[in-house]
Design an enzyme around this catalytic site. Structure first.
Site, PDB file in Angstrom:
ATOM      1  CB  SER A   2       5.051  -5.553   8.540  1.00 33.91           C
ATOM      2  OG  SER A   2       4.632  -4.212   8.463  1.00 33.91           O
ATOM      3  NE  ARG A  18      -2.124  -1.016   3.488  1.00 33.78           N
ATOM      4  CZ  ARG A  18      -2.629  -0.722   4.667  1.00 33.78           C
ATOM      5  NH1 ARG A  18      -3.882  -0.403   4.796  1.00 33.78           N
ATOM      6  NH2 ARG A  18      -1.857  -0.738   5.740  1.00 33.78           N
ATOM      7  CG  ASP A  70       2.771  -4.579  10.811  1.00 37.71           C
ATOM      8  OD1 ASP A  70       3.594  -4.861  11.702  1.00 37.71           O
ATOM      9  OD2 ASP A  70       2.111  -5.437  10.196  1.00 37.71           O
TER      10      ASP A  70
END
Ligand code: GLC
Length: 390
Positions: A95, A31, A149
């Site tokens: 992450s 993203r 994250d």
């Protein structure tokens, strides 16, 4: 087994301001976000794009994975008319377990969540991204923060609410972070310093739980056998496979002939079945099962998800107990991830464990969804880095 990785950031003051880019790689999607921070605890996502990460990128040469990320960023910048004159600062949410040496530098320790791209373990992932950006003519992008994250989730919730003191991910993978006193951090080179630093626990690798034969089998067939035992019991990447193993076993024992075929449920299917939506069964060739089998299926999915939520609850309770053994303060826990957001009764099952462990004091613990927290929090971290000159 807990890596307890220093993040080089503390919680924000809420006054961080400006426009930042965030690129978030952590599961099946990449993203990219553009985030405006208003300096008063408000964050507005002004643009967001999602790109699927194909299997051959997750498991092929690392350079191809980073080139893909650079290309996605190039497309995003073009679509949103962001260019060199904007001097964009980018936060990189990566992450996976990463040993950071500074706010914008860190080496990948080991891949998790089905990734195995070559040539990345042991390397500084910020450098790898910078090199890929240079290959695409994007040298003008400044990568100012590297963020897990969980850190993004805690930072994004605490930007608006200072009582937030834990960030948790319950999605494809699972993990958590919390603010630790700098004086308690053994690797801290300046033991005299006060203040806090957020620690990425990497609790997915917790190995202190008894395993069922299904857990043992799942671990054996995974890309990282011997690692991430808690993650394999809790996170969305594995629940479907776990439930399927149980169903197949019941099929073999003659409980129901329908489950013998080794159909692999996805975690999303389980979530729909838990909500009495049986459409997913058609895709698995199970549309004809009768009411008894449906009940069995729901029970198995329910047990698997309930165990996941109760283990997540126990893990959160452990972190809170470490920070506040008597539970004297209120605690807000920011949680991002599809399991927590979408799985029916997941939150209730977590809270059930808090009641068991803390009794009436459990009321002092609030769980809040931190939607897109990992990306927004990364942008806030980029602002912290810029404003503190790190
Ligand atoms: C895996 C990663 C960890 C991440 C978590 C949630 O456990 O190792 O870094 O925070 O997934 O995405």
């Amino acid at each position: 087994p807990l890596k307890m990785l220093p993040s080089f950031v503390k919680r924000p003051s809420g006054a961080e301001k400006g426009r930042y880019l965030a690129m978030d790689l952590g599961g099946t999607n990449l993203r990219i976000l553009c985030v405006e921070l208003d300096g008063r605890g408000g964050a507005n996502v002004t643009a967001m794009s999602r790109f699927g990460v194909a299997k051959h990128l997750m498991n092929g040469p690392g350079a191809a994975l980073f080139d893909f990320m650079a290309q996605c960023l190039a497309d995003f910048l073009r679509q949103n008319s962001i260019g060199p004159d904007d001097r964009p600062a980018l936060a990189f949410t990566f992450s996976f377990p990463t040993e950071q040496t500074a706010i914008a530098a860190g080496r990948l320790i080991i891949w998790t969540k089905g990734f195995s791209a070559s040539g990345v373990v042991g390397q500084d992932v910020v450098k790898l991204l910078e090199e890929a950006l240079a290959r695409k003519g994007l040298r003008f992008i400044r990568i100012t923060a590297l963020v897990n994250d969980t850190i993004g989730t805690l930072v994004s919730k605490s930007y608006a609410d200072r009582s937030c003191d834990a960030g948790v991910i319950l999605g494809t993978g699972t993990n958590a972070c919390y603010p630790e006193k700098i004086s308690n951090i053994a690797r801290n080179k300046n033991p005299g310093r006060d203040g806090e630093m957020i620690i990425n626990i990497e609790w997915g690798n917790f190995a202190g739980l008894a395993q069922t034969p299904y857990d043992v089998e799942l671990d054996k067939c995974s890309r990282n056998p011997g690692f991430q035992f808690l993650e394999k019991m809790v996170s969305g990447m594995y629940l479907g496979a776990l439930a399927s193993k149980m169903l197949a076993d019941m099929g073999l024992r003659g409980v129901s002939e329908f489950f013998r075929g080794g159909h692999e449920l996805k975690t999303e299917d389980m979530s729909r079945i838990a909500g009495n939506d049986f459409r997913a069964l058609a895709e698995s060739g199970l549309e004809h099962i009768g009411p008894d089998e449906r009940k069995t299926l729901q029970n198995i999915c329910g047990l698997t998800a309930r165990r996941s939520a109760r283990l997540a609850g126990a893990a959160i309770a452990a972190v809170i107990t470490w920070m506040d053994p008597q539970l004297l303060r209120e605690h807000l826990v920011g949680i991002d991830g599809s399991l927590f957001e979408l799985y029916p009764r997941y939150r209730e099952n977590i809270c059930g464990v808090f009641d068991d462990i803390f009794g009436a004091k459990a009321r002092g613990i609030r769980l809040e969804l931190a939607k897109d927290g990992s990306g927004i929090g990364a942008a806030i971290t980029a602002a912290i880095a810029e404003q503190t000159g790190q």
